[in-house]
Design an enzyme around this catalytic site. Structure first.
Site, short mmCIF file in Angstrom:
data_model
loop_
_atom_site.label_atom_id
_atom_site.label_comp_id
_atom_site.label_asym_id
_atom_site.label_seq_id
_atom_site.Cartn_x
_atom_site.Cartn_y
_atom_site.Cartn_z
N SER A 39 44.49 -68.91 -46.60
CA SER A 39 43.22 -68.71 -45.92
C SER A 39 42.12 -68.90 -46.80
CB SER A 39 43.37 -67.41 -45.29
OG SER A 39 42.08 -66.90 -44.85
N ILE A 42 39.81 -65.76 -46.98
CA ILE A 42 40.32 -64.60 -47.83
C ILE A 42 39.92 -64.96 -49.27
CG2 ILE A 42 42.10 -63.21 -48.49
CD1 ILE A 42 43.37 -63.42 -45.79
N ALA A 50 43.52 -67.43 -68.95
CA ALA A 50 44.17 -67.43 -70.43
C ALA A 50 45.61 -67.30 -70.28
CB ALA A 50 43.63 -65.99 -71.33
N LYS A 78 44.45 -72.65 -76.92
CA LYS A 78 44.53 -71.00 -77.35
C LYS A 78 45.63 -70.94 -78.21
CE LYS A 78 45.71 -66.51 -75.56
NZ LYS A 78 46.03 -65.77 -74.45
N PRO A 96 48.92 -64.00 -83.07
CA PRO A 96 49.01 -65.39 -82.97
C PRO A 96 50.31 -65.99 -82.35
CG PRO A 96 49.97 -64.75 -84.79
CD PRO A 96 49.55 -63.41 -84.26
N ILE A 346 50.56 -65.16 -65.59
CA ILE A 346 50.82 -66.43 -65.26
C ILE A 346 52.17 -66.90 -65.68
CG2 ILE A 346 50.36 -69.04 -65.65
CD1 ILE A 346 47.33 -68.00 -65.38
N TYR A 430 64.87 -60.02 -78.68
CA TYR A 430 65.50 -60.18 -77.53
C TYR A 430 66.05 -62.01 -77.38
CZ TYR A 430 61.96 -56.75 -76.39
OH TYR A 430 60.96 -55.63 -76.51
C1 LIG Z 1 40.84 -58.93 -63.99
C2 LIG Z 1 42.02 -60.01 -64.17
C3 LIG Z 1 42.11 -60.74 -64.97
C4 LIG Z 1 43.35 -61.43 -65.18
N1 LIG Z 1 43.58 -62.28 -66.37
C5 LIG Z 1 44.61 -63.16 -66.38
C6 LIG Z 1 44.95 -63.93 -67.63
O1 LIG Z 1 43.96 -63.96 -68.48
N2 LIG Z 1 45.97 -64.49 -67.46
C7 LIG Z 1 46.97 -64.43 -66.71
O2 LIG Z 1 48.17 -65.04 -66.79
N3 LIG Z 1 46.68 -63.91 -65.73
C8 LIG Z 1 45.62 -63.01 -65.38
N4 LIG Z 1 45.46 -62.37 -64.40
C9 LIG Z 1 46.27 -62.30 -63.32
C10 LIG Z 1 45.95 -63.65 -62.44
O3 LIG Z 1 44.72 -63.63 -62.06
C11 LIG Z 1 47.16 -63.77 -61.26
O4 LIG Z 1 48.33 -63.76 -61.84
C12 LIG Z 1 46.91 -65.34 -60.47
O5 LIG Z 1 45.73 -65.41 -60.32
C13 LIG Z 1 47.85 -65.15 -59.40
O6 LIG Z 1 47.40 -64.73 -58.39
P1 LIG Z 1 48.17 -64.68 -57.07
O7 LIG Z 1 48.00 -66.23 -56.60
O8 LIG Z 1 49.12 -64.01 -56.97
O9 LIG Z 1 46.95 -64.15 -55.97
P2 LIG Z 1 45.47 -64.42 -55.38
O10 LIG Z 1 44.84 -65.42 -56.37
O11 LIG Z 1 44.96 -63.19 -54.82
O12 LIG Z 1 46.07 -65.22 -54.13
C14 LIG Z 1 46.44 -64.96 -52.94
C15 LIG Z 1 46.26 -65.99 -51.84
O13 LIG Z 1 46.93 -65.54 -50.55
C16 LIG Z 1 46.22 -65.83 -49.88
N5 LIG Z 1 46.09 -64.98 -48.60
C17 LIG Z 1 46.22 -63.54 -48.61
N6 LIG Z 1 46.58 -62.86 -47.31
C18 LIG Z 1 46.58 -64.00 -46.46
C19 LIG Z 1 46.78 -64.10 -45.08
N7 LIG Z 1 46.80 -63.04 -44.34
N8 LIG Z 1 46.77 -65.36 -44.35
C20 LIG Z 1 46.97 -66.41 -45.23
N9 LIG Z 1 46.81 -66.38 -46.73
C21 LIG Z 1 46.47 -65.33 -47.20
C22 LIG Z 1 44.84 -66.07 -50.23
O14 LIG Z 1 43.84 -66.62 -49.33
C23 LIG Z 1 45.08 -66.56 -51.66
O15 LIG Z 1 45.08 -67.77 -51.19
C24 LIG Z 1 44.21 -61.53 -64.14
C25 LIG Z 1 44.22 -60.63 -63.08
C26 LIG Z 1 42.97 -59.70 -62.94
C27 LIG Z 1 42.94 -58.88 -61.85
#
Ligand SMILES: Cc1cc2nc3c(=O)[nH]c(=O)nc-3n(C[C@H](O)[C@H](O)[C@H](O)COP(=O)(O)OP(=O)(O)OC[C@H]3O[C@@H](n4cnc5c(N)ncnc54)[C@H](O)[C@@H]3O)c2cc1C
Length: 508
Positions: A39, A42, A50, A78, A96, A346, A430
């Site tokens: 969506s 959303i 990173a 990186k 590192p 990630i 591990y």
């Molecule tokens: C502050 C912060 C820093 C971070 N830094 C790192 C980093 O440096 N390295 C790293 O590996 N990870 C990092 N992460 C984690 C990383 O951001 C996430 O693991 C990654 O972005 C994956 O997010 P996601 O796709 O699970 O969720 P989201 O990006 O939240 O995506 C959710 C998706 O679901 C959809 N959705 C939700 N509800 C509905 C609905 N009802 N109907 C249709 N669609 C819906 C949304 O539209 C969206 O497309 C960080 C997280 C935070 C909070």
């Protein structure tokens, strides 16, 4: 031949599009049909830039061209993470992606280093790592494939723009045949008898059925939590940060081949260099600082003009009790979030997808496969958890957050690791999961946990021979690092996007 498994992915963030790209590779052979629903109203969490070196295996599995991927996502290289102010306020160390020295006569390197240190040799652990020296000198080049070369002792990962990575993977996945729908899921129907997800209903009125649902809906866990009630295991007592302010800023030098994390009063700030901007954030605990004060701290720490208003993200550290339930697999933030300290999220997406492909089910969702998947994921989360807690626990800072984390009881598995290292420099290896011994060594020593003794087998090497070998090692590292290009020169030549920002000597 069985009909393709109908896979429905909910969510189009990094997790959703990584899932679509990976599962999309099963379409051509008729194993799966893949549809992704996201969506744009959303949106996504919009952070997560990173990575760990494993991401390269993911991209290689898909067959992505590295230079093209870096251009498309405005990426940088990186080599590890620089930690300033952790452990001690005036401390600085690097975790590192690479080795410290090499085992000699079957004895791990840290034992020789400890012996040398106890004999009064002035040798920092950092001097013994190629990757740390490259970080400290802001240089980058590809690792050598010749195992005899000192330049073969490191790996690398990337910093990239998360929304561009999702867009890039979307192109890839759609070319493989993944169907995408932009609509909000407004309802979920479970099969009354067995509790499997039968279908999701979209705001447009369409009902989408599936055999296997991948919940990539982010923190809300639309299927796994809101409907299947997997439950949440909180690790917030050990990892008390629960908020982050994030803000991009104009890109300024240094263009570092590392993520730069600085400990602060109530958490830590990150600095992530991309080709077109620098990503910044303050991860903090709302128990120890107000949101407003944290925002001010972040803005005062920027080295370039902010390119947007800071955005607040709330989270809690923990994980779903079960990642795969019935016919639903949670991937990404829907399955849990520890905190971004070691860029593990990630990686956890990638490893969940790797296990899912290895255990790919038929429509009956054999419970054995599900149990094995959950067992493997449990191990991954617990390993990451202990490593992260170490960063908070081993410190001599005086602010209330750091006093709390220093004095809190930690998991028994972590206490055991710390004590084994302190007692005799031992680090358990591990077979599965993060992190390898060199990573533990970097953080343990970086945060002032030093071995009191070492493996006596290290005494078998005469002192002058040991000293000569250590001198040779550090000399080879120094000479080889000096011969590498600066990171900004490397990126300019390899994958620079003209017009993003003038890199050293490049036309803007
Ligand atoms: C502050 C912060 C820093 C971070 N830094 C790192 C980093 O440096 N390295 C790293 O590996 N990870 C990092 N992460 C984690 C990383 O951001 C996430 O693991 C990654 O972005 C994956 O997010 P996601 O796709 O699970 O969720 P989201 O990006 O939240 O995506 C959710 C998706 O679901 C959809 N959705 C939700 N509800 C509905 C609905 N009802 N109907 C249709 N669609 C819906 C949304 O539209 C969206 O497309 C960080 C997280 C935070 C909070």
């Amino acid at each position: 031949m069985a009909a393709p498994l109908k896979v429905v992915i909910i969510g189009g963030g990094t997790a959703g599009w990584m899932s679509a790209a990976m599962l999309g590779t099963l379409i051509r052979s008729g194993v799966a049909d893949v549809r992704l629903i996201e969506s744009s109203d959303i949106g996504t969490v919009g952070v997560g830039e990173a990575t760990l070196p494993h991401i390269k295996e993911f991209n290689d599995f898909l067959g992505l061209n590295e230079a093209e991927f870096m251009r498309e996502t405005k990426a940088s290289m990186k080599l590890g993470i620089r930690f300033d102010g952790w452990g001690r306020p005036d401390g600085s160390y690097v975790h590192p992606f690479g080795a410290f020295g090499q085992p000699m006569n079957g004895v791990e390197f840290q034992h020789y280093w400890t012996r040398a240190r106890q004999m009064g040799l002035d040798l920092s652990l950092e001097e013994c790592s190629f990757a740390v020296q490259a970080v400290r000198n802001e240089r980058f080049d590809f690792p050598s494939e010749d195992p005899r070369s000192i330049k073969s002792t490191f790996l690398y990962a990337y910093h990239f723009d998360a929304s561009l990575y999702a867009a890039y993977l979307r192109k890839y996945a759609e070319a493989k045949g993944v169907k995408r729908t932009d609509a909000k899921v407004s309802g979920v129907t479970l099969k009354p008898d067995i509790g499997f997800v039968e279908s999701v209903t979209l705001e447009t009125g369409e009902t989408v059925t599936g055999d296997l649902f991948i919940d990539c809906s982010g923190f809300r866990g639309l299927l796994i939590e809101q409907n299947l009630k997997a439950g949440w295991e909180s690790w917030g007592d050990w990892l008390p940060c629960d908020r982050a302010w994030a803000v991009p800023c104009e890109r300024k030098d240094p263009f570092t081949p590392y993520t730069w994390l600085t400990a602060r009063e109530a958490g830590w700030t990150w600095r992530i260099p991309l080709q077109h901007r620098t990503g910044n954030g303050y991860v903090f605990s709302s128990r120890f600082i107000s949101e407003d004060a944290a925002r001010e701290t972040l803005l005062a720490s920027l080295d370039g003009a902010p390119a947007a208003d800071p955005r607040l993200i709330s989270f809690s550290a923990g994980r779903r009790r079960t990642s795969w339930m019935k016919n639903c697999v949670a991937v990404g933030l829907a399955s849990g979030f520890l905190e971004p300290l070691e860029s593990t999220s990630i990686y956890l997406i990638q490893i969940a997808l790797t296990f899912l492909i290895q255990l790919f089910p038929r429509a009956d969702m054999a419970p054995r496969l599900i149990a094995e998947f959950n067992r493997l994921i449990d191990i991954e989360y617990a390993r990451v958890r202990d490593f992260l807690i170490l960063h908070y626990h081993a410190n001599t800072r005086t602010e209330p957050l750091w006093e709390y984390t220093r004095n809190m009881p930690v998991p028994e598995s972590l206490t055991e690791k710390i004590e084994q290292f302190r007692h005799r420099g031992h680090i358990t290896k591990y077979r599965d999961g993060l992190f390898n011994p060199a990573s533990w060594l970097a953080v343990l020593v970086g945060q002032d946990i030093l071995p009191e003794s070492y493996d006596r087998m290290a005494d078998n090497m005469p002192h002058d021979v040991m000293k000569q070998r250590l001198d040779e090692l550090t000399g080879r590292i120094r000479a080889s690092v000096e011969a590498m290009p600066m990171h900004d020169e490397f990126v300019r030549d390899y994958c620079y996007v003209p017009g993003t920002r003038s890199l050293h000597g490049a036309a803007s």
